[in-house]
Design a protein around this motif. Structure first.
Motif: not given
Length: 161
Positions: A56-66
């Motif tokens: 249930g926790a919120a996280v962020v996923v960052d990528l170098s591309c779409p």
């Protein structure tokens, strides 16, 4: 002279105790530093922050591309990413799965790949779900209705005279 020796001895004892306890405290600290994983060809990277969380926790996923898609069992990733400078940001929630380490894979577009995309992978740790306490019963089973009945107030005039 004795007081000074006692003071130095106490300071050394406190310092030694701190040196023994510090590694233990650091070992139990949960880190939220994102882990970057790069593809072997250096064509893409992925960051997940924090690196662990409870269902249930919120996280962020960052990528170098779409991203052309995600493949993982731990995170429910929103398919709409936002372009922010040199990265793409995706919001996700931790799925209600068994605690443990899970691979998170995203696919970046690549004209050099026969499939048209390359995978970038990192790990995410799902922590043990905290049980929700049962709801508490109200102190008063039936709630009062209306204004409190405190009387007419006639005795206040008898005290003034």
């Amino acid at each position: 002279m004795r007081n000074r020796s006692a003071l130095i001895g106490a300071a050394l004892a406190v310092g030694a105790a701190g040196a023994l306890l510090a590694p233990t405290a650091m070992a139990t600290t949960d880190t939220t530093t994102p882990t970057t994983t790069t593809t072997p060809a250096g064509l893409g990277w992925i960051n997940v922050a924090p690196t662990s969380g409870r269902p249930g926790a919120a996280v962020v996923v960052d990528l170098s591309c779409p991203a052309q898609g995600f493949n993982n069992d731990a995170l429910d990733v929103n398919a709409k990413g936002v372009h922010q400078g040199d990265k793409w940001r995706y919001h996700a929630k931790v799925k209600d799965v068994k605690a443990g380490a899970y691979k998170v894979t995203a696919y970046c577009p690549s004209p050099k790949s026969p499939s048209g995309s390359i995978p970038v992978t990192t790990e995410f740790t799902v922590l043990v779900k905290v049980p929700v306490p049962p709801p508490t019963k109200p102190q008063v089973p039936t709630k009062p209705v209306g204004a409190p009945q405190t009387g007419g107030g006639f005795t206040a005039t008898d005290l003034v005279g």
